[in-house]
Scaffold this motif. Sequence first.
Motif, PDB file in Angstrom:
ATOM      1  N   LEU A  63       8.477   7.446   6.449  1.00  0.00           N
ATOM      2  CA  LEU A  63       9.011   6.189   6.964  1.00  0.00           C
ATOM      3  C   LEU A  63       7.914   5.176   7.287  1.00  0.00           C
ATOM      4  N   TRP A  64       6.811   5.627   7.849  1.00  0.00           N
ATOM      5  CA  TRP A  64       5.808   4.706   8.362  1.00  0.00           C
ATOM      6  C   TRP A  64       4.687   4.402   7.372  1.00  0.00           C
ATOM      7  N   HIS A  65       4.629   5.094   6.223  1.00  0.00           N
ATOM      8  CA  HIS A  65       3.462   4.899   5.364  1.00  0.00           C
ATOM      9  C   HIS A  65       3.419   3.497   4.767  1.00  0.00           C
ATOM     10  N   GLU A  66       4.580   2.933   4.439  1.00  0.00           N
ATOM     11  CA  GLU A  66       4.556   1.580   3.876  1.00  0.00           C
ATOM     12  C   GLU A  66       4.110   0.556   4.917  1.00  0.00           C
ATOM     13  N   ILE A  67       4.557   0.722   6.145  1.00  0.00           N
ATOM     14  CA  ILE A  67       4.121  -0.194   7.202  1.00  0.00           C
ATOM     15  C   ILE A  67       2.617  -0.063   7.407  1.00  0.00           C
ATOM     16  N   LEU A  97       0.419   0.682   5.093  1.00  0.00           N
ATOM     17  CA  LEU A  97      -0.242  -0.021   3.988  1.00  0.00           C
ATOM     18  C   LEU A  97      -0.126  -1.531   4.143  1.00  0.00           C
ATOM     19  N   ILE A  98       1.005  -1.986   4.669  1.00  0.00           N
ATOM     20  CA  ILE A  98       1.164  -3.423   4.920  1.00  0.00           C
ATOM     21  C   ILE A  98       0.148  -3.894   5.956  1.00  0.00           C
ATOM     22  N   LEU A  99       0.008  -3.147   7.042  1.00  0.00           N
ATOM     23  CA  LEU A  99      -0.912  -3.534   8.112  1.00  0.00           C
ATOM     24  C   LEU A  99      -2.367  -3.421   7.692  1.00  0.00           C
ATOM     25  N   ALA A 100      -2.652  -2.572   6.706  1.00  0.00           N
ATOM     26  CA  ALA A 100      -4.039  -2.406   6.276  1.00  0.00           C
ATOM     27  C   ALA A 100      -4.608  -3.695   5.703  1.00  0.00           C
ATOM     28  N   VAL A 101      -3.763  -4.511   5.078  1.00  0.00           N
ATOM     29  CA  VAL A 101      -4.261  -5.734   4.431  1.00  0.00           C
ATOM     30  C   VAL A 101      -4.794  -6.743   5.445  1.00  0.00           C
ATOM     31  N   PRO A 102      -4.014  -7.171   6.453  1.00  0.00           N
ATOM     32  CA  PRO A 102      -4.582  -8.107   7.423  1.00  0.00           C
ATOM     33  C   PRO A 102      -5.719  -7.501   8.242  1.00  0.00           C
ATOM     34  N   LEU A 103      -5.674  -6.173   8.440  1.00  0.00           N
ATOM     35  CA  LEU A 103      -6.774  -5.540   9.167  1.00  0.00           C
ATOM     36  C   LEU A 103      -8.074  -5.651   8.383  1.00  0.00           C
ATOM     37  N   ILE A 104      -8.014  -5.393   7.098  1.00  0.00           N
ATOM     38  CA  ILE A 104      -9.215  -5.525   6.270  1.00  0.00           C
ATOM     39  C   ILE A 104      -9.657  -6.983   6.197  1.00  0.00           C
ATOM     40  N   PHE A 109      -6.877   2.254   0.722  1.00  0.00           N
ATOM     41  CA  PHE A 109      -6.237   3.559   0.733  1.00  0.00           C
ATOM     42  C   PHE A 109      -6.707   4.371   1.941  1.00  0.00           C
ATOM     43  N   GLY A 110      -8.013   4.339   2.198  1.00  0.00           N
ATOM     44  CA  GLY A 110      -8.546   5.058   3.356  1.00  0.00           C
ATOM     45  C   GLY A 110      -8.066   4.465   4.671  1.00  0.00           C
ATOM     46  N   VAL A 111      -8.081   3.131   4.773  1.00  0.00           N
ATOM     47  CA  VAL A 111      -7.590   2.487   5.995  1.00  0.00           C
ATOM     48  C   VAL A 111      -6.117   2.798   6.195  1.00  0.00           C
ATOM     49  N   GLY A 112      -5.357   2.809   5.111  1.00  0.00           N
ATOM     50  CA  GLY A 112      -3.940   3.138   5.212  1.00  0.00           C
ATOM     51  C   GLY A 112      -3.718   4.521   5.798  1.00  0.00           C
ATOM     52  N   TRP A 113      -4.504   5.491   5.379  1.00  0.00           N
ATOM     53  CA  TRP A 113      -4.346   6.838   5.915  1.00  0.00           C
ATOM     54  C   TRP A 113      -4.745   6.925   7.381  1.00  0.00           C
ATOM     55  N   VAL A 114      -5.732   6.130   7.769  1.00  0.00           N
ATOM     56  CA  VAL A 114      -6.078   6.095   9.202  1.00  0.00           C
ATOM     57  C   VAL A 114      -4.892   5.578  10.012  1.00  0.00           C
ATOM     58  N   LEU A 115      -4.246   4.537   9.522  1.00  0.00           N
ATOM     59  CA  LEU A 115      -3.091   3.984  10.231  1.00  0.00           C
ATOM     60  C   LEU A 115      -1.911   4.958  10.190  1.00  0.00           C
ATOM     61  N   ILE A 116      -1.741   5.676   9.076  1.00  0.00           N
ATOM     62  CA  ILE A 116      -0.681   6.694   9.023  1.00  0.00           C
ATOM     63  C   ILE A 116      -0.929   7.755  10.073  1.00  0.00           C
ATOM     64  N   ALA A 117      -2.186   8.170  10.229  1.00  0.00           N
ATOM     65  CA  ALA A 117      -2.519   9.156  11.260  1.00  0.00           C
ATOM     66  C   ALA A 117      -2.174   8.639  12.654  1.00  0.00           C
ATOM     67  N   VAL A 118      -2.411   7.343  12.869  1.00  0.00           N
ATOM     68  CA  VAL A 118      -2.057   6.756  14.166  1.00  0.00           C
ATOM     69  C   VAL A 118      -0.549   6.813  14.385  1.00  0.00           C
ATOM     70  N   PHE A 119       0.215   6.480  13.371  1.00  0.00           N
ATOM     71  CA  PHE A 119       1.675   6.541  13.495  1.00  0.00           C
ATOM     72  C   PHE A 119       2.157   7.975  13.721  1.00  0.00           C
ATOM     73  N   VAL A 120       1.504   8.938  13.087  1.00  0.00           N
ATOM     74  CA  VAL A 120       1.871  10.337  13.309  1.00  0.00           C
ATOM     75  C   VAL A 120       1.651  10.714  14.766  1.00  0.00           C
ATOM     76  N   LEU A 121       0.537  10.277  15.325  1.00  0.00           N
ATOM     77  CA  LEU A 121       0.238  10.598  16.721  1.00  0.00           C
ATOM     78  C   LEU A 121       1.182   9.877  17.684  1.00  0.00           C
ATOM     79  N   VAL A 122       1.484   8.617  17.374  1.00  0.00           N
ATOM     80  CA  VAL A 122       2.269   7.808  18.301  1.00  0.00           C
ATOM     81  C   VAL A 122       3.773   8.046  18.150  1.00  0.00           C
TER      82      VAL A 122
END
Length: 435
Positions: free
Chosen positions: A361-365, A367-374, A396-409
């Motif tokens: 559910l959260w992986h697309e969000i 990837l979306i957030l990775a763009v303005p962050l970069i 791709f790497g930043v996206g996985w970092v954000l996915i990990a954050v969503f998994v934790l949160v």
Amino acid sequence: MSWEQQGYGYGQGYGDGYGYGYGQDHGYSEYAQQPRPQQYGEYGYGVPEATAPMPVVEPEPEPPVTAAPADAEAEEEKPPPRPPGRDRYFDTLRAVALIRVVTYHTFGWAWAGMVFPSMGIMFGLAGTLMAKSLERPAPKVIRSRLRRLLPPFWFWGVFVVLAMLVHDWMPGWQIVFWVVPLGDPPGNAWGEQAWEILWYLRTYLWFVLLSPLLLRVFRLAPVPVLLLSLAPIVVLHSLWEPPDDRLGSALTDLATFLFCWILGFAHRDGVLERLKPFAVVVLSLAAIGFGGWYAFTHQAETGSYDLDDIPLAQAFWSAGYVLLLMWAKSYFGIDFAWLTRFRRTDRIVTVFNSRAVTIYLWHEIALILAVPLIDRFWDVPAFEKWLPLESQWFMFGVGWVLIAVFVLVCGWVEDVAGKRKPQLLPGGRAARMGP
């Protein structure tokens, strides 16, 4: 068929695995266009229902025994316990499928679905787990599946719906599909990349509701029913075109992955291990060959050989691919038990399976957030000089970092939905007692 063609204003083409809603503009090239969502996914991992504990009989107290240092060190090296009934082969397939989904949505590689048809695999795994669960009363099983699926969906949906409302979305009566996704939930173009992936949850939910009937029909004539489960997609492609609406899209999805779901039944009931290896290999390669041939010879219709854009090719390619994987599991007894010797890898597989819905559910969000962050990284001279900010691999790497954050949160919602004690990360070592 695309949502845009259906009159819902959705994306073009079909999505991964096959997530409808993809056109030719895959990937995040130059960050100018976000990749179309994918499906992914799969939910479909089963967690056995908790059973009532046996009465505990207090043993007679014994003198405390102090473990020798060698024993304590051996205990420290033991891998963390896994939930009972888990199969590391299936768990690994599901983890790789989720990784492939995120990879496809980042890079948009048309060949990714041929290398590893994630959605067909996830539907196959879900089918075998559903057949196992239906050894219990069907109403109880369906309630359990709904309980584990809907709360994470509602939690995620609150954020997506509120964001779209802020961005001028005006919902109609179809908003009921945000409560129970029996049809594709509506949304506006601003949030399209986030909600388009919900086709998978809708398809999974329908398979769950239909499984008691499907399983009964399958057990009347297992092999003929399995082979005939490819007939619906052929009918929809050749004889009757489904309507351009939510119903038509749901019918196409169900027909595309029906074989994979029924194949899960065949694995659970031991049908696959009774089949002759020669027949299985020939039929699998024939299905894969036909799916590949059809995809490459009909590129003019979609502009790509991407299986996600071509339902008939997707159905046959996934059928042959998943049949080989399932049959190999049954025939050779593959269980990947050796994976437990690699504690970190085993833990990663555990996290992917226990947080499959959250990741999907959260992986697309992410990837979306990775763009303005970069984009913000470009304001830091050191980052601009030393980091590959233009590379999709970096995103791709930043996206996985954000996915990990969503998994934790957000992952704890899956624990609550499954009536488990909430954890930041599942599969950890049990708390040690004593000083």
